[in-house]
Design a protein around this motif. Structure first.
Motif: not given
Length: 364
Positions: A7, A56-57, A13, A126
């Motif tokens: 994300h 991102v994601p 992360e 995504v």
């Protein structure tokens, strides 16, 4: 389906293993693939920590093999059930780079991948790394983003060909075009470095020096064809020992840090070539004086994706594997499940790691 979603960007992360992910497509000219095996590459970590650009994601992963599940409109040369290797850098065939015979520099589909989400996680769009996203059970790629292979090629073996082997072996046979009897040093002995060492062996190099900061990796390099293996602080003495101080014909820098590029330059003979195999980071800089560039006469040659053309090169690499001249099974040091991918990324620098492969199906 399940997929590992990141994300944000940064080492802190964590990958989120979700089971509510759907793949988008296939649209016209695309295919949907059931991912059976996916290699964990340093480029995946670079995308996570910001070394490589990545919206991102996202679902990371780009080194994969699997089965065609569905084809989009206009795809008539593949059918459900066909086994394929993913080509993460597909060429369009019509841009200036493709017309010049440099398909490995084509950015058409890669840029589309950066601009267009490939998945949905619930109601969240995504992206897929490089337009792929192999840390998932399914993915969609352009038709040119897959190369069909015979059904008896193991998925794990095929996956490695899709990036690490193409990049490493290709840097030797395509980019450098190393000839029998020439000498080489390979800096960095991870998966791509081991593939480059095998490329040097295939090409008939008389001396193949492996360099790595991790001693355990040096023993691995010898197993795959290195004639000598040293840590960086031992390289200078070895240059004197095996080349009478002249230097090597080729230095392959798989790490591509400022210090490793300078090491590669110093280890290369006058008139020799430094082949840049690793991606490095955009903020890093390397300094050379105009004087040394002129009077040393050395070439610095980039090797993007092993200067490869996957429709041509993937079958050749598989043929070499079949002939017993390219050890791909031996490069698979760990087989893991999707939920272990976080640990796999953390383990990339470990001495016992060559290539970790996510196995999405117990029968792969």
């Amino acid at each position: 389906m399940r997929a590992a979603v990141i994300h944000g960007i940064g080492d802190h992360e964590k990958l989120d293993i979700r089971d509510d992910v759907t793949v988008l497509g296939p649209g016209p000219g695309e295919i949907r693939i059931r991912v059976r095996a996916a290699g964990v590459c340093h480029s995946d970590q670079s995308a996570r920590d910001g070394g490589l650009p990545q919206p991102v994601p996202a679902v990371l992963g780009h080194e994969a093999a699997g089965d065609v599940l569905e084809v989009g409109e206009g795809v008539d040369d593949l059918a459900p059930g066909d086994r394929v290797i993913v080509n993460w850098l597909p060429s369009c065939g019509t841009c200036a780079e493709c017309v010049r015979g440099m398909p490995y520099l084509c950015m058409t589909h890669v840029m589309t991948g950066y601009a267009m989400p490939r998945f949905m996680a619930g109601d969240l769009p995504v992206f897929g790394m490089a337009g792929c996203g192999a840390f998932a059970e399914e993915m969609v790629v352009p038709r040119i983003g897959a190369v069909q292979i015979d059904a008896d090629v193991p998925y794990e073996v095929a996956a490695l060909v899709g990036c690490g082997v193409m990049t490493g072996v290709g840097s030797v046979v395509n980019t450098a075009q190393l000839r029998p009897g020439e000498t080489a040093v390979v800096i960095g002995c991870g998966g791509v470095g081991i593939a480059a060492i095998q490329g040097c062996r295939l090409s008939g190099a008389s001396v193949i020096v492996a360099v790595d900061t991790v001693p355990a990796k040096l023993e691995v390099a010898r197993r795959f064809g290195a004639t000598h293996a040293v840590t960086p602080d031992g390289l200078s003495d070895l240059v004197g020992e095996v080349t009478a101080g002249e230097g090597f014909d080729y230095a392959f820098d798989v790490v591509a840090l400022p210090q490793t590029l300078r090491t590669a330059w110093t280890a290369t003979r006058r008139g020799g070539s430094v082949v840049v195999v690793g991606a490095g980071r955009p903020e890093h800089q390397v300094e050379f004086t105009p004087f040394e560039l002129l009077f040393e006469g050395k070439s610095i040659i980039p090797s993007m994706y092993g200067s490869g053309h996957p429709p041509r090169d993937f079958p050749r690499l598989i043929a070499l594997w079949r002939a017993g001249r390219l050890d791909l099974e031996g490069m698979i040091s760990h087989r893991i499940r999707l939920e272990e991918v976080e640990d796999a990324l953390a383990n990339l620098g470990r001495g016992d790691v060559i290539r970790q492969v996510i196995v999405h199906d117990a029968g792969a």
